[in-house]
Design an enzyme around this catalytic site. Sequence first.
Site, mmCIF file in Angstrom:
data_model
loop_
_atom_site.group_PDB
_atom_site.id
_atom_site.type_symbol
_atom_site.label_atom_id
_atom_site.label_comp_id
_atom_site.label_asym_id
_atom_site.label_seq_id
_atom_site.Cartn_x
_atom_site.Cartn_y
_atom_site.Cartn_z
ATOM 1 C CG HIS A 205 3.797 63.967 -2.978
ATOM 2 N ND1 HIS A 205 2.718 64.779 -2.975
ATOM 3 C CD2 HIS A 205 3.304 62.708 -3.084
ATOM 4 C CE1 HIS A 205 1.610 64.054 -3.091
ATOM 5 N NE2 HIS A 205 1.942 62.800 -3.165
ATOM 6 C CG HIS B 160 -12.750 56.354 46.611
ATOM 7 N ND1 HIS B 160 -12.267 57.577 46.994
ATOM 8 C CD2 HIS B 160 -12.596 56.302 45.254
ATOM 9 C CE1 HIS B 160 -11.838 58.241 45.916
ATOM 10 N NE2 HIS B 160 -12.026 57.488 44.854
ATOM 11 C CG ASP C 190 -2.049 59.810 -3.187
ATOM 12 O OD1 ASP C 190 -1.924 59.355 -2.040
ATOM 13 O OD2 ASP C 190 -1.082 60.011 -3.949
ATOM 14 C CD GLU D 231 2.210 59.086 3.844
ATOM 15 O OE1 GLU D 231 3.288 59.334 3.247
ATOM 16 O OE2 GLU D 231 1.268 59.896 3.892
ATOM 17 C CG HIS D 232 1.504 55.961 0.645
ATOM 18 N ND1 HIS D 232 2.225 57.142 0.717
ATOM 19 C CD2 HIS D 232 0.197 56.312 0.712
ATOM 20 C CE1 HIS D 232 1.378 58.159 0.824
ATOM 21 N NE2 HIS D 232 0.142 57.694 0.829
ATOM 22 C CD GLN E 72 4.635 58.876 -1.877
ATOM 23 O OE1 GLN E 72 3.857 58.369 -2.675
ATOM 24 N NE2 GLN E 72 4.218 59.570 -0.850
#
Lengths: 426, 426
Positions: free
Chosen positions: A260, A418, A359, A325-326, A257
């Site tokens: 990245h 209505h 991924d 996220e993960h 991670q």
Amino acid sequence: MKILYSNEANFKDEFSLLVDRSNIDMQSVMPIVNGIINDIKERGDAALNEQIAKFDKWEVNGNLAITTDEMKTAYDNLDDKLRNALKLAYERIKAYHEKQVEKSWIDFEPSGAILGQKVTPVDRAGLYIPGGKAAYPSSLIMNAVPAIVAGVKEIVVCTPAVGGEVNSLLLAAMHLLGIKTAYKVGGASAVAAMAYGTQTIKKVDVITGPGNIFVATAKKMVYGDVNIDMIAGPSEIGVIADESANPTHIAIDLLSQAEHDEIASSFLITFSAEFANKVNDEIQRLLPNLKRYEIAKASIDNKAAIIVTSDIDECIELMNALAVEHLEIATDNAYEYLPRIKHAGAIFLGHYTPEAIGDYLAGPNHTLPTGGSARFFSPLSVSNFIKKSSIISMNKRAIDEIGSACMALADTEGLEAHKLSVEFRM
Amino acid sequence: MKILYSNEANFKDEFSLLVDRSNIDMQSVMPIVNGIINDIKERGDAALNEQIAKFDKWEVNGNLAITTDEMKTAYDNLDDKLRNALKLAYERIKAYHEKQVEKSWIDFEPSGAILGQKVTPVDRAGLYIPGGKAAYPSSLIMNAVPAIVAGVKEIVVCTPAVGGEVNSLLLAAMHLLGIKTAYKVGGASAVAAMAYGTQTIKKVDVITGPGNIFVATAKKMVYGDVNIDMIAGPSEIGVIADESANPTHIAIDLLSQAEHDEIASSFLITFSAEFANKVNDEIQRLLPNLKRYEIAKASIDNKAAIIVTSDIDECIELMNALAVEHLEIATDNAYEYLPRIKHAGAIFLGHYTPEAIGDYLAGPNHTLPTGGSARFFSPLSVSNFIKKSSIISMNKRAIDEIGSACMALADTEGLEAHKLSVEFRM
């Protein structure tokens, strides 16, 4: 790597900084992005071409479109191993997303009334794929497959071509996916062109895909005029592990991670101080040899943390608060904890499930909510490319049965027509 | 009422104005809304109380919360007919939304790998319900039911109390729905307080509900920090009808939309010029007697149109281009056309299905995409109150089978630690 102990006095304050890690500051870039959008709305292609010359440093001269020949050539030039890897990824991701397809349904009432829900793909989807160094064919596959599976007829891809060149792996992936329409344009310009249309680029209904702060801001600004997938920030991982896990594996997962992005976040939460130290040692051992050492080191030094808790319950509680996220659960009995995981983009279970497998080709989408937004956002899926219409079909008996209650409610809200629209039919 | 004929020379231009009817101009109110949001982010309750004093003209003095006693009293004071009508609405809407519930699922690969998707309700949902004249209990029911059915544990309602008073029907509906937490605050202030939290109001994960331009703008601005349902504009109806329909019924259906709002839109598309004229005559006959005459007249004069086409195919094509919120198909064989309806929030089929029945108690949600956004937005549903997590569980055999393809892809993207995280496990 920073190690925090949950029983220390200042832990609560330190931890809350990790929870509040999302700070996508759009305010500063908003005027620039607004200018780009308005210019494209007003002047279309002319504005687009000027912006490409300015930001991507090449002159369009009518060559905005990527041809299917370019895509095919790139695909044919792939070496066999890579072509087969891309094909396997495509097949596995397609198979997973096919399980997400929702059917239209109808149901019947005793009166004979029919209620239901119709599912229809959007007409046109626009996929934004970053270019340059971060031109990832996996991003294209992950964005295109749910649109394809949803049944979207017109899919358009925009990707920046710095100097006019597009990454050949991206081109090859376009061929594999059967993309017919793609343009060499990036950033907020691409988002604006897809949202409002130009002479060359047709207006789309949904825009998805990752991007920098300009892309994220543009997506937020066009939201409502089109739909978008989510607002995504830097990537992140959280790992819950105990001594049954291999510290080398956990260390490399955290580093995967960190490599990245300098601002990517990696968290390990464990109740074993000994295991925490082992992982930390492994990170120090592995880190210097990585090709992306500088990036990974900045991320590990500034954005990562190991948290040592008193027990597994606290591990789960803190991980839910982070809403990563993960999320890897690297324990012997990972499934036991699954019911209690409330907030995470994707959950990786057991000792043989490194985050990287998700991924590329496990099957599920790698576009996932970041920065704690897993509390309310979902992975990119087929549902981002469809929309629903309610179906209502009454008959005389049904309207006679429920009409007067409807009239009472219309009456109390002061909406006479209505009420009459029901009364006339009773 | 304006009648357009699709075979006239200028039809294309006139029709494109109807297609481009959405013009929610947020630019002008954005600075005000931004100020409100930032003030609440910085000063919490203090800012909130000042804003309420300024906009809603009452002093909070610690009375921001609505008590469950107030709700119960209002409910007990309802007359029986209305109470039963609210209960019927609640039951029918709940039954419909229960059919939308998605299950978590897992699936198995020959290798023993497991892939799936976990469905979890959001922790906290914030429902915004307008106050004052437009305080509709039906809005509260339509927003609360999908959250309840989704399994959201904490639901908070915000509604403005001009002068400190809340509409008693809204209070009664809160009791019926079992709402425990509600606050007297409206507009952008309510949205900001729910999005970021104050000392009194807890931060939520999702904000839904209708509102004016300030509410819509605030929702767009907080999107990403929380999730929202959609950006909604004025209400609208489109009717496809032929001579099998009763012109009086169609006229009152168009008027039922017009009476909502001066800027509500009503469209009739028919291939019969004779039927078009009959409906127009009926509108002129019915309109002057309506209690909400002024509003309905402004809407019919400025925002409504009858379109006469050459055949039913053209009716469908034009209606798809309009992508209306409410679509009635008032023909004998309405179901025959359903497969070809691509864009509409809700579809009302046949001669006994007035749009109003869907506003109150048919079952489906009345919060629907407007202004053409049915091209990409869906009705409010249970899915607005849940989010998903991907589930990935590999094993040694699975990683051995697909690991080298994963490594090839990681390699080509230059992500070494990704590659190693797989390699270490093979």
